[in-house]
Write a protein that holds these residues in place. Structure first.
Motif, PDB file in Angstrom:
ATOM      1  N   LEU A 109       0.271   6.757  -8.859  1.00 38.63           N
ATOM      2  CA  LEU A 109      -1.050   6.233  -8.698  1.00 38.63           C
ATOM      3  C   LEU A 109      -1.196   5.903  -7.194  1.00 38.63           C
ATOM      4  CD1 LEU A 109       0.104   3.415 -11.257  1.00 38.63           C
ATOM      5  CD2 LEU A 109      -1.550   5.053 -11.631  1.00 38.63           C
ATOM      6  N   THR A 110      -0.301   6.193  -6.312  1.00 39.22           N
ATOM      7  CA  THR A 110      -0.540   5.983  -4.914  1.00 39.22           C
ATOM      8  C   THR A 110      -0.271   7.263  -4.053  1.00 39.22           C
ATOM      9  OG1 THR A 110       1.766   5.259  -4.676  1.00 39.22           O
ATOM     10  CG2 THR A 110       0.042   3.510  -5.050  1.00 39.22           C
ATOM     11  N   PRO A 111      -0.982   8.284  -4.328  1.00 44.01           N
ATOM     12  CA  PRO A 111      -0.762   9.598  -3.632  1.00 44.01           C
ATOM     13  C   PRO A 111      -1.155   9.657  -2.274  1.00 44.01           C
ATOM     14  CG  PRO A 111      -2.823   9.979  -5.103  1.00 44.01           C
ATOM     15  CD  PRO A 111      -2.062   8.581  -5.318  1.00 44.01           C
ATOM     16  N   ASP A 112      -1.739   8.685  -1.615  1.00 42.55           N
ATOM     17  CA  ASP A 112      -2.419   8.743  -0.310  1.00 42.55           C
ATOM     18  C   ASP A 112      -1.639   7.581   0.482  1.00 42.55           C
ATOM     19  OD1 ASP A 112      -4.362  10.833  -1.171  1.00 42.55           O
ATOM     20  OD2 ASP A 112      -5.900   8.982  -1.647  1.00 42.55           O
ATOM     21  N   GLU A 113      -0.753   7.261  -0.153  1.00 48.90           N
ATOM     22  CA  GLU A 113      -0.061   6.238   0.679  1.00 48.90           C
ATOM     23  C   GLU A 113       1.020   6.621   1.343  1.00 48.90           C
ATOM     24  OE1 GLU A 113      -1.034   3.385   1.030  1.00 48.90           O
ATOM     25  OE2 GLU A 113      -2.597   2.874  -0.557  1.00 48.90           O
ATOM     26  N   LEU A 114       1.552   6.187   2.666  1.00 42.69           N
ATOM     27  CA  LEU A 114       2.922   6.660   3.348  1.00 42.69           C
ATOM     28  C   LEU A 114       4.117   6.293   2.173  1.00 42.69           C
ATOM     29  CD1 LEU A 114       2.144   5.691   7.008  1.00 42.69           C
ATOM     30  CD2 LEU A 114       2.098   7.927   6.059  1.00 42.69           C
ATOM     31  N   PHE A 115       3.971   5.077   1.939  1.00 47.82           N
ATOM     32  CA  PHE A 115       4.957   4.592   1.144  1.00 47.82           C
ATOM     33  C   PHE A 115       4.445   3.182   0.308  1.00 47.82           C
ATOM     34  CE2 PHE A 115       8.485   1.236   1.111  1.00 47.82           C
ATOM     35  CZ  PHE A 115       9.640   1.944   0.827  1.00 47.82           C
ATOM     36  N   ALA A 116       4.727   3.217  -0.995  1.00 49.52           N
ATOM     37  CA  ALA A 116       4.196   2.095  -1.854  1.00 49.52           C
ATOM     38  C   ALA A 116       5.379   1.750  -2.823  1.00 49.52           C
ATOM     39  CB  ALA A 116       2.991   2.602  -2.475  1.00 49.52           C
ATOM     40  N   ILE A 117       5.575   0.595  -3.017  1.00 49.72           N
ATOM     41  CA  ILE A 117       6.635   0.202  -3.801  1.00 49.72           C
ATOM     42  C   ILE A 117       5.967  -1.386  -4.725  1.00 49.72           C
ATOM     43  CG2 ILE A 117       8.498   0.678  -2.596  1.00 49.72           C
ATOM     44  CD1 ILE A 117       8.922  -1.847  -1.436  1.00 49.72           C
ATOM     45  N   ASP A 118       6.982  -1.847  -5.422  1.00 45.73           N
ATOM     46  CA  ASP A 118       6.666  -3.346  -5.946  1.00 45.73           C
ATOM     47  C   ASP A 118       5.337  -3.484  -6.953  1.00 45.73           C
ATOM     48  OD1 ASP A 118       9.098  -3.207  -4.847  1.00 45.73           O
ATOM     49  OD2 ASP A 118       8.479  -5.061  -3.316  1.00 45.73           O
ATOM     50  N   ALA A 119       5.197  -2.727  -7.787  1.00 46.02           N
ATOM     51  CA  ALA A 119       3.784  -2.587  -8.462  1.00 46.02           C
ATOM     52  C   ALA A 119       3.891  -3.881  -9.600  1.00 46.02           C
ATOM     53  CB  ALA A 119       3.437  -1.186  -9.042  1.00 46.02           C
ATOM     54  N   SER A 120       2.852  -4.546  -9.604  1.00 48.48           N
ATOM     55  CA  SER A 120       2.768  -5.653 -10.457  1.00 48.48           C
ATOM     56  C   SER A 120       1.439  -5.621 -11.104  1.00 48.48           C
ATOM     57  CB  SER A 120       3.246  -6.943  -9.745  1.00 48.48           C
ATOM     58  OG  SER A 120       2.997  -7.971 -10.764  1.00 48.48           O
ATOM     59  N   PRO A 121       1.291  -5.449 -12.526  1.00 48.82           N
ATOM     60  CA  PRO A 121       0.093  -5.400 -13.178  1.00 48.82           C
ATOM     61  C   PRO A 121      -0.341  -6.868 -13.605  1.00 48.82           C
ATOM     62  CG  PRO A 121       1.792  -4.856 -14.810  1.00 48.82           C
ATOM     63  CD  PRO A 121       2.703  -5.098 -13.280  1.00 48.82           C
ATOM     64  N   CYS A 122      -1.592  -7.145 -13.491  1.00 52.07           N
ATOM     65  CA  CYS A 122      -1.992  -8.650 -13.882  1.00 52.07           C
ATOM     66  C   CYS A 122      -3.403  -8.524 -14.654  1.00 52.07           C
ATOM     67  CB  CYS A 122      -2.098  -9.474 -12.340  1.00 52.07           C
ATOM     68  SG  CYS A 122      -2.639 -10.981 -12.797  1.00 52.07           S
ATOM     69  N   ARG A 123      -3.478  -9.202 -15.716  1.00 52.41           N
ATOM     70  CA  ARG A 123      -4.950  -9.254 -16.437  1.00 52.41           C
ATOM     71  C   ARG A 123      -5.538 -10.405 -15.925  1.00 52.41           C
ATOM     72  NH1 ARG A 123      -7.203 -11.002 -21.303  1.00 52.41           N
ATOM     73  NH2 ARG A 123      -8.416  -9.577 -22.186  1.00 52.41           N
ATOM     74  N   LEU A 124      -6.800 -10.334 -15.723  1.00 48.52           N
ATOM     75  CA  LEU A 124      -7.599 -11.613 -15.229  1.00 48.52           C
ATOM     76  C   LEU A 124      -8.164 -12.196 -16.192  1.00 48.52           C
ATOM     77  CD1 LEU A 124      -9.066 -10.210 -11.704  1.00 48.52           C
ATOM     78  CD2 LEU A 124      -6.993 -11.210 -12.120  1.00 48.52           C
ATOM     79  N   GLU A 125      -8.832 -13.491 -16.082  1.00 43.36           N
ATOM     80  CA  GLU A 125      -9.376 -13.971 -17.276  1.00 43.36           C
ATOM     81  C   GLU A 125     -10.490 -13.533 -17.566  1.00 43.36           C
ATOM     82  OE1 GLU A 125      -8.311 -18.536 -15.946  1.00 43.36           O
ATOM     83  OE2 GLU A 125      -9.969 -17.902 -15.032  1.00 43.36           O
ATOM     84  N   ASP A 126     -11.286 -12.491 -16.788  1.00 47.36           N
ATOM     85  CA  ASP A 126     -12.499 -11.793 -17.465  1.00 47.36           C
ATOM     86  C   ASP A 126     -12.035 -10.521 -18.241  1.00 47.36           C
ATOM     87  OD1 ASP A 126     -11.442 -10.136 -15.346  1.00 47.36           O
ATOM     88  OD2 ASP A 126     -13.266 -10.082 -14.065  1.00 47.36           O
ATOM     89  N   GLY A 127     -10.555 -10.216 -18.414  1.00 54.26           N
ATOM     90  CA  GLY A 127     -10.289  -9.109 -18.900  1.00 54.26           C
ATOM     91  C   GLY A 127      -9.935  -8.063 -18.211  1.00 54.26           C
ATOM     92  N   SER A 128     -10.210  -7.714 -17.058  1.00 54.54           N
ATOM     93  CA  SER A 128     -10.035  -6.878 -16.238  1.00 54.54           C
ATOM     94  C   SER A 128      -8.645  -6.885 -15.638  1.00 54.54           C
ATOM     95  CB  SER A 128     -10.867  -6.933 -14.815  1.00 54.54           C
ATOM     96  OG  SER A 128     -10.524  -7.900 -14.052  1.00 54.54           O
ATOM     97  N   TRP A 129      -8.080  -5.584 -15.299  1.00 52.85           N
ATOM     98  CA  TRP A 129      -6.607  -5.369 -14.901  1.00 52.85           C
ATOM     99  C   TRP A 129      -6.577  -5.075 -13.454  1.00 52.85           C
ATOM    100  CZ3 TRP A 129      -2.197  -6.104 -17.840  1.00 52.85           C
ATOM    101  CH2 TRP A 129      -2.448  -6.222 -18.965  1.00 52.85           C
ATOM    102  N   TRP A 130      -5.515  -5.474 -12.896  1.00 52.64           N
ATOM    103  CA  TRP A 130      -5.449  -5.383 -11.411  1.00 52.64           C
ATOM    104  C   TRP A 130      -4.162  -4.877 -11.056  1.00 52.64           C
ATOM    105  CZ3 TRP A 130      -8.516  -5.255  -6.975  1.00 52.64           C
ATOM    106  CH2 TRP A 130     -10.008  -5.744  -7.210  1.00 52.64           C
ATOM    107  N   LEU A 131      -3.656  -4.041 -10.195  1.00 54.57           N
ATOM    108  CA  LEU A 131      -2.402  -3.690  -9.824  1.00 54.57           C
ATOM    109  C   LEU A 131      -2.040  -4.097  -8.299  1.00 54.57           C
ATOM    110  CD1 LEU A 131       0.204  -2.283 -11.067  1.00 54.57           C
ATOM    111  CD2 LEU A 131      -0.333  -0.377  -9.555  1.00 54.57           C
ATOM    112  N   PHE A 132      -1.054  -5.076  -8.203  1.00 52.03           N
ATOM    113  CA  PHE A 132      -0.434  -5.753  -6.960  1.00 52.03           C
ATOM    114  C   PHE A 132       0.640  -4.821  -6.375  1.00 52.03           C
ATOM    115  CE2 PHE A 132      -3.197  -8.861  -8.905  1.00 52.03           C
ATOM    116  CZ  PHE A 132      -3.884  -9.243  -7.694  1.00 52.03           C
ATOM    117  N   PHE A 133       0.748  -4.526  -5.310  1.00 52.05           N
ATOM    118  CA  PHE A 133       1.771  -3.718  -4.735  1.00 52.05           C
ATOM    119  C   PHE A 133       2.101  -3.892  -3.284  1.00 52.05           C
ATOM    120  CE2 PHE A 133      -1.898  -0.785  -4.804  1.00 52.05           C
ATOM    121  CZ  PHE A 133      -1.568  -0.231  -3.604  1.00 52.05           C
TER     122      PHE A 133
END
Length: 303
Positions: A109-133
């Motif tokens: 999911l993060t091919p362009d990052e130097l280093f990426a960790i700690d992914a946390s999915p979240c569904r918002l009240e409008d039904g959309s999904w976001w990934l925080f990391f």
């Protein structure tokens, strides 16, 4: 006392139809990563083994900080994998049951990052999904690991990544003179973001500093949209957990809903001998109107 007698770093506690499952960071055993435990009541816990089928060796040997969500009729695990503490990138795995087995989806999911960790999915009240990391950022007055977010267009694809919170205080120093990317930095770290949504307000918990020692802390910020701006409380009110007579290096938390409908924060802390990081559970008092957050009492029957 910890909630479970077995070490479980980076605990992500998920409520399911028949109880709660805690996923965490641990060694690969018999071709599987991600140790997990089940509880019918958030008090008694029983290990259920490792639940993620490990990837080929080329992907890495260290699996960190999984989080799981239910979406589109399946269970999705977001985690990072790398070699030791280097080269971590975020991947996703799928299962038909929250106990696994989770199978990798052959996508980074993060091919362009130097280093990426700690992914946390979240569904918002409008039904959309976001990934925080968390990801490494070098060109900044406080270089190090910063917080980011991206829309999860599907369970296995992301939109544009946005920077949402950078280190802003000396307590977030990971190490002075740290050699990374062939340079020397006074390295700062924010990591482990986790977002809950209340009446249009996003409340994000996260950890900062070095996970290896007593300076590690858990803090929080709030916003009205994933892209921010994210507001950090002033005058030390940003810190939810810090080392004290009870905890050593409390951090990397998740939030779940308890048996009585209360918010519960799960986090790890070192045992006194520093042999492992153990899961602790406390009530989390949230006021979305203020907004404010504070850690309350232990759950009845837990440590």
């Amino acid at each position: 006392m910890p909630a479970w007698s077995t070490p479980l770093a980076d605990p992500a506690v998920l409520r399911t139809a028949d109880g709660w499952i805690a996923y965490g960071t641990g060694p690969v055993q018999d071709g599987r990563a991600v140790p997990a435990a089940f509880s019918p009541d958030l008090v008694a816990w029983q290990g259920i083994g490792n639940v993620l089928v490990a990837l080929p060796d080329a992907a890495g040997d260290s699996y960190w900080a999984p989080e799981v969500c239910e979406r589109d009729g399946a269970w999705w695990m977001y985690y990072s994998v790398g070699h030791g503490d280097r080269g971590h990138l975020i991947r996703v795995a799928r299962a038909d049951d929250p106990r696994g087995p989770f199978l990798g989806q052959d996508v980074v999911l993060t091919p362009d990052e130097l280093f990426a960790i700690d992914a946390s999915p979240c569904r918002l009240e409008d039904g959309s999904w976001w990934l925080f990391f968390a990801r490494d950022v070098l060109e900044h007055e406080r270089p190090g690991t910063h917080l980011a977010a991206a829309p999860l267009l599907t369970p296995s694809s992301m939109g544009e990544t946005l920077s949402i919170l950078a280190p802003y205080d000396d307590w977030q120093l990971f190490a002075r003179g740290r050699v990374n990317y062939e340079q020397v930095y006074d390295w700062h770290t924010l990591e482990g973001p986790h977002v809950v949504v209340r009446d249009g307000t996003l409340l994000m918990t996260w950890s900062g500093g070095s996970w290896q020692g007593p300076g590690y802390r858990t803090a929080w910020a709030w916003a009205t949209a994933p892209e921010g701006p994210w507001t950090v409380p002033d005058d030390g009110a940003d810190v939810l957990l810090r080392s004290d007579e009870e905890f050593i290096g409390p951090g990397h938390n998740s939030v779940t809903v308890g048996p009585a409908g209360q918010d519960v924060i799960a986090f790890h802390a070192w045992d006194e001998a520093r042999t492992g990081r153990y899961m602790h559970l406390r009530e989390l008092v949230i006021d979305a109107d203020a907004p404010s957050m504070r850690v309350g009492e232990p759950l009845s029957g837990s440590g």
